[in-house]
Design an enzyme around this catalytic site. Structure first.
Site, PDB file in Angstrom:
ATOM      1  N   GLU A 181       0.815  -1.225   0.000  1.00  0.00           N
ATOM      2  CA  GLU A 181       0.000   0.000   0.000  1.00  0.00           C
ATOM      3  C   GLU A 181       0.848   1.275   0.000  1.00  0.00           C
ATOM      4  O   GLU A 181       0.628   2.183   0.801  1.00  0.00           O
ATOM      5  CB  GLU A 181      -0.976  -0.016   1.182  1.00  0.00           C
ATOM      6  CG  GLU A 181      -1.915  -1.219   1.115  1.00  0.00           C
ATOM      7  CD  GLU A 181      -2.769  -1.411   2.373  1.00  0.00           C
ATOM      8  OE1 GLU A 181      -2.833  -0.499   3.200  1.00  0.00           O
ATOM      9  OE2 GLU A 181      -3.376  -2.493   2.509  1.00  0.00           O
ATOM     10  N   ASN A 222       2.103  -5.136  -3.089  1.00  0.00           N
ATOM     11  CA  ASN A 222       0.714  -5.487  -2.763  1.00  0.00           C
ATOM     12  C   ASN A 222      -0.107  -4.226  -2.465  1.00  0.00           C
ATOM     13  O   ASN A 222       0.355  -3.331  -1.754  1.00  0.00           O
ATOM     14  CB  ASN A 222       0.738  -6.387  -1.509  1.00  0.00           C
ATOM     15  CG  ASN A 222      -0.612  -6.989  -1.177  1.00  0.00           C
ATOM     16  OD1 ASN A 222      -1.301  -7.526  -2.049  1.00  0.00           O
ATOM     17  ND2 ASN A 222      -0.997  -6.907   0.090  1.00  0.00           N
ATOM     18  N   HIS A 258     -10.486  -6.622  -1.899  1.00  0.00           N
ATOM     19  CA  HIS A 258     -11.526  -6.402  -0.881  1.00  0.00           C
ATOM     20  C   HIS A 258     -12.732  -5.824  -1.620  1.00  0.00           C
ATOM     21  O   HIS A 258     -12.703  -4.674  -2.064  1.00  0.00           O
ATOM     22  CB  HIS A 258     -11.029  -5.437   0.199  1.00  0.00           C
ATOM     23  CG  HIS A 258      -9.872  -5.982   0.986  1.00  0.00           C
ATOM     24  ND1 HIS A 258     -10.006  -7.050   1.850  1.00  0.00           N
ATOM     25  CD2 HIS A 258      -8.569  -5.626   1.025  1.00  0.00           C
ATOM     26  CE1 HIS A 258      -8.832  -7.317   2.405  1.00  0.00           C
ATOM     27  NE2 HIS A 258      -7.938  -6.470   1.917  1.00  0.00           N
ATOM     28  N   GLU A 288      -5.936 -10.875  -0.839  1.00  0.00           N
ATOM     29  CA  GLU A 288      -6.703 -10.639   0.402  1.00  0.00           C
ATOM     30  C   GLU A 288      -8.199 -10.635   0.117  1.00  0.00           C
ATOM     31  O   GLU A 288      -8.930  -9.768   0.590  1.00  0.00           O
ATOM     32  CB  GLU A 288      -6.308  -9.291   1.038  1.00  0.00           C
ATOM     33  CG  GLU A 288      -4.824  -9.129   1.277  1.00  0.00           C
ATOM     34  CD  GLU A 288      -4.464  -7.850   2.038  1.00  0.00           C
ATOM     35  OE1 GLU A 288      -5.375  -7.173   2.548  1.00  0.00           O
ATOM     36  OE2 GLU A 288      -3.266  -7.543   2.116  1.00  0.00           O
ATOM     37  N   ASP A 290     -12.038 -10.732   0.021  1.00  0.00           N
ATOM     38  CA  ASP A 290     -13.277 -10.898   0.782  1.00  0.00           C
ATOM     39  C   ASP A 290     -14.356 -10.095   0.075  1.00  0.00           C
ATOM     40  O   ASP A 290     -14.047  -9.188  -0.717  1.00  0.00           O
ATOM     41  CB  ASP A 290     -13.155 -10.512   2.271  1.00  0.00           C
ATOM     42  CG  ASP A 290     -12.402  -9.221   2.514  1.00  0.00           C
ATOM     43  OD1 ASP A 290     -12.517  -8.294   1.696  1.00  0.00           O
ATOM     44  OD2 ASP A 290     -11.706  -9.115   3.530  1.00  0.00           O
TER      45      ASP A 290
END
Ligand code: G3I
Length: 370
Positions: A181, A222, A258, A288, A290
């Site tokens: 990030e 990432n 996400h 990651e 979800d």
């Protein structure tokens, strides 16, 4: 598990023979290129006979890592957590155990306790480990964030940290989120301690140090919100292209993924992004994933099916992209998701519910893989 056998498992067992036959036919070299017709509606997702094989066995046949983020507390305290983790996944990511604040709590002290437990579990169960996250602006210790630094004093901290942690797990952690990030939502380099004190070259230095500490490890940049072509992913693309052009050892980009059913991803735009990263010679991991159901339309059943569709479409994109190596979900069951705590509202973003029962999203991934 102490739960009574669910209808899902009854159905899976009933279809076992056929699935086993299909699986044995799929062991040959053509398996990776099979293009199953994915179920197109929620009803089809429900009725398609499911393989009795766990996700990891089906993913293995596609040479895909199917993973989850792991927390140390439930790993220690919850037997069903350990059982499902070992049975269903062939890859784990350390959710918090390798973050700076946890693994390097004092300037002169590293604490590998949590990370060691997770890595040992992975080794015992033949799972790949993805290390997360070496350089990040969050979850840093006070001694770092409150220290008075100059370029000359902070540079050795960055280098020693990366060298020590990567060396500790050399040969046991196959891939790393080296920088996490580093780009903000406007597409600029994010204002953080490393940028302010060292300058933009902290990113290249981080990759070089990680590579020197373990030349075999695959090294990733990432980020979130850079999945689809657009302002942020353009900035990520420019960053990783520049690093590649400079000969910096970077092997891939992690797309966090996400997502929500309220604003489903634009799959064609993700596809384009995967393609341009492949053209650069970079791997991609879905790192990651979800999918929040909050704010989605319909009743709970409809929301869970909408969620299943998103999971399935992302898996499909990954299977069809030769450079996509892994799909990792960000937590094992809904009970372990960061989302309810962070957004201060209930949700159910993962593959297993809080009672460890598989959800439609789990079935949808299986339906596509089998
Ligand atoms: O373990 C302690 C517990 O002992 C203590 O009582 C409690 C009090 O707040 O805190 C617990 O630690 C929390 C930890 O999660 C474990 O649950 C931390 O406060 C909390 O800040 C931490 O949040 C993590 C967050 O990153 C910040 O590091 C989430 O679990 C984790 O899912 C989340 O993951 C990030 C990725 O690393 C990067 N991408 C975005 C993603 C979601 O924010």
């Amino acid at each position: 598990m102490t739960q009574p056998i669910s209808r899902f498992w009854q159905r899976s067992l009933a279809s076992g023979f056929l699935a086993a036959l299909m699986t044995s036919l799929c062991l040959g070299s053509g398996c990776n290129t099979l293009e199953p017709a994915p179920p197109s509606s929620a009803e089809e997702l429900q009725t398609q006979p499911l393989s009795p094989l766990p996700l990891r066995a089906l993913a293995q046949q596609r040479r895909l890592q199917i993973g989850t983020a792991v927390q140390v507390k439930p790993l220690q305290q919850e037997a069903p957590y350990r059982q499902i983790l070992a049975r269903e996944f062939n890859q784990i990511t350390t959710e918090n155990a390798m973050k700076f604040r946890v693994i390097h709590p004092k300037p002169d002290r590293y604490d590998f306790t949590d990370a060691d437990q997770i890595v040992r579990f992975a080794q015992t169960h033949r799972m790949a480990v993805h290390g997360h996250a070496m350089v990040w602006y969050r979850t840093q210790p006070d001694w770092l964030t409150q220290g008075e630094w100059t370029r000359q004093t902070l540079m050795p901290v960055l280098k020693d940290h990366i060298r020590t942690v990567v060396r500790q797990y050399r040969g046991r952690v196959q891939s790393w989120d080296v920088v996490n990030e580093a780009i903000d939502d406007q597409g600029n380099l994010r204002d953080n301690l490393w940028l302010r004190v060292i300058g933009p070259e902290y990113i290249a230095i981080a990759f070089q140090e990680a590579h020197a500490a373990d030349p075999k490890a695959r090294l990733f940049y990432n980020d979130y919100g850079g999945e689809e072509v657009g302002k942020k992913s353009d900035a990520i693309y420019d960053l990783v292209k520049t690093l590649r052009d400079q000969g910096v050892p970077i092997h891939g980009v992690g797309l966090q993924m996400h997502k929500t059913i309220k604003r489903p991803p634009k799959f064609d735009r993700i596809h384009k992004n995967l393609q341009r990263l492949q053209a650069l010679g970079l791997d991609v991991r879905i790192t990651e994933m979800d999918v929040q159901i909050h704010g989605g339309q319909g009743n709970l059943t409809q929301k869970l099916h909408a969620q299943a569709q998103v999971y399935q479409q992302i898996l499909k994109l990954c299977l069809n992209a030769p450079n996509c190596k892994a799909l990792t979900v960000w937590g094992l069951s809904d009970q372990h998701s960061w989302i309810p705590e962070f957004f201060k509202r209930p949700d159910a973003p993962l593959l297993f519910d809080s009672a460890y029962q598989p959800k439609p999203a789990y079935n949808a991934l299986k339906a596509l893989l089998q």
